[in-house]
Design an enzyme around this catalytic site. Sequence first.
Site, short mmCIF file in Angstrom:
data_model
loop_
_atom_site.label_atom_id
_atom_site.label_comp_id
_atom_site.label_asym_id
_atom_site.label_seq_id
_atom_site.Cartn_x
_atom_site.Cartn_y
_atom_site.Cartn_z
N HIS A 1 0.83 -1.20 0.00
CA HIS A 1 0.00 0.00 0.00
C HIS A 1 0.88 1.27 0.00
O HIS A 1 0.72 2.14 -0.85
CB HIS A 1 -0.91 -0.04 1.23
CG HIS A 1 -1.81 1.13 1.36
ND1 HIS A 1 -3.15 1.08 1.02
CD2 HIS A 1 -1.59 2.39 1.80
CE1 HIS A 1 -3.69 2.26 1.24
NE2 HIS A 1 -2.77 3.08 1.72
N GLU A 2 1.84 1.31 0.93
CA GLU A 2 2.69 2.50 1.02
C GLU A 2 3.60 2.61 -0.21
O GLU A 2 3.85 3.71 -0.70
CB GLU A 2 3.54 2.48 2.29
CG GLU A 2 2.73 2.54 3.59
CD GLU A 2 1.77 3.72 3.65
OE1 GLU A 2 2.11 4.80 3.13
OE2 GLU A 2 0.67 3.55 4.21
N HIS B 1 1.68 4.41 -2.85
CA HIS B 1 1.70 5.87 -2.68
C HIS B 1 3.05 6.44 -3.11
O HIS B 1 3.12 7.44 -3.84
CB HIS B 1 1.52 6.24 -1.20
CG HIS B 1 0.14 6.06 -0.66
ND1 HIS B 1 -0.97 6.59 -1.26
CD2 HIS B 1 -0.31 5.43 0.46
CE1 HIS B 1 -2.04 6.28 -0.54
NE2 HIS B 1 -1.68 5.57 0.51
N ASP C 1 -7.60 7.36 2.76
CA ASP C 1 -7.17 7.94 1.48
C ASP C 1 -8.39 8.29 0.64
O ASP C 1 -8.45 9.36 0.03
CB ASP C 1 -6.33 6.93 0.69
CG ASP C 1 -5.04 6.57 1.39
OD1 ASP C 1 -4.50 7.43 2.08
OD2 ASP C 1 -4.60 5.42 1.22
ZN ZN Z 1 -2.80 5.07 2.15
#
Ligand code: ZN
Length: 379
Positions: free
Chosen positions: A159-160, A163, A235
């Site tokens: 997930h990170e 980003h 988010d």
């Molecule tokens: Zn996030």
Amino acid sequence: MGRHRGAGLGGGHDEREQTLNQLLVEMDGFESNEGVILIAATNRPDVLDPALLRPGRFDRRVVVSRPDVRGREEILRVHTRKIPVSDDVDLPVLARGTPGFSGADLANMVNEAALSAARQNRKTVLMWDFEQAKDKVLMGAERKSMLLSDEEKRVTAYHEAGHALVAAMREHSDPLHKVTIIPRGMALGVTMQLPIDDKHTYTRDYLETRLAIMMGGRVAEELFLNTMTTGAGNDIEQASDLARKMTCEFGMSSLGPITFGKKEEQIFLGREISQHRDFSEETAQKIDAEVRRFVDDGYNSARHILESNRPILETIAMALLEREVIDANEVQLIIEGKELPIKVNPNVPPPAKDDDVQQVLKPAPGQPNVAPGERPAQA
Ligand code: ZN
């Protein structure tokens, strides 16, 4: 106490209103030659009673905004006066690295840095302590005691990484600062960006990039883990809010430069308790479509970036799982396909440099230069 009279449900005999009335009467009693200056402060100038702002009363306004880079340097200088700071601490660098910090944030950062040094029984506060403190103020305290399962760690890493990779690849984005999968505050992982300098306005390109970066986390979950998690909830909420603002407040959508809907702040004024809708049902549908389009564009852009850079994202996620924290340089190295340097333990400060040599070559900013061989008295 200077709130707009007649607001809310209370009548004119509200105690607060009587205090305001008395204040207005007293202020009119000042003679112009008495030399009385009355100063007041508020963080809600929008709800002030207009009678307070008439000429002869509070007729000048000084806006105190967040400090700029020079302001931050001076504030840091004030707060570091009382603590023993090591020679390697560079206040201008710290000031440049903390855009958007308020005076209180800076004071907090100095305090945290001093605590960090005290925790390690050091007599001086190093630049390293300040860097740790900055991350703590920016991203929240690390919650090392929180145990994540391996599966949660893996999901968070992807997930990170999503980003981070979108942030690194898109133009108009703020430079990356750090990516971490150590839980901080409420988040399981954080991708932190830091603007280069103080921003006062944001371009549409910048906001669209923000949307793409926000979507990067969810897209990575879908593409690489074939799943969706609640981790992307925040988010998505932020992205929806931003897209709605771009449409309804900033006039950036195809609906043109018109604002839709009165802001919620009006409720505080008490003039209108219910929110006022100043557009038709048809327009409401168009607004929803525009909001959706902004978010979809961000999503598609993120998907395109991650799909065409699959190996890079995998490597970032693996590096995160191995190191827990990677910084902007390391992300850049991975993108360029280079090897990462050996991991240094982030919990131990770097070995002290030769203070004596540095002292002579580079006096601390704001302090008098010292002759070679002479050491200024320092705690
Ligand atoms: Zn996030």
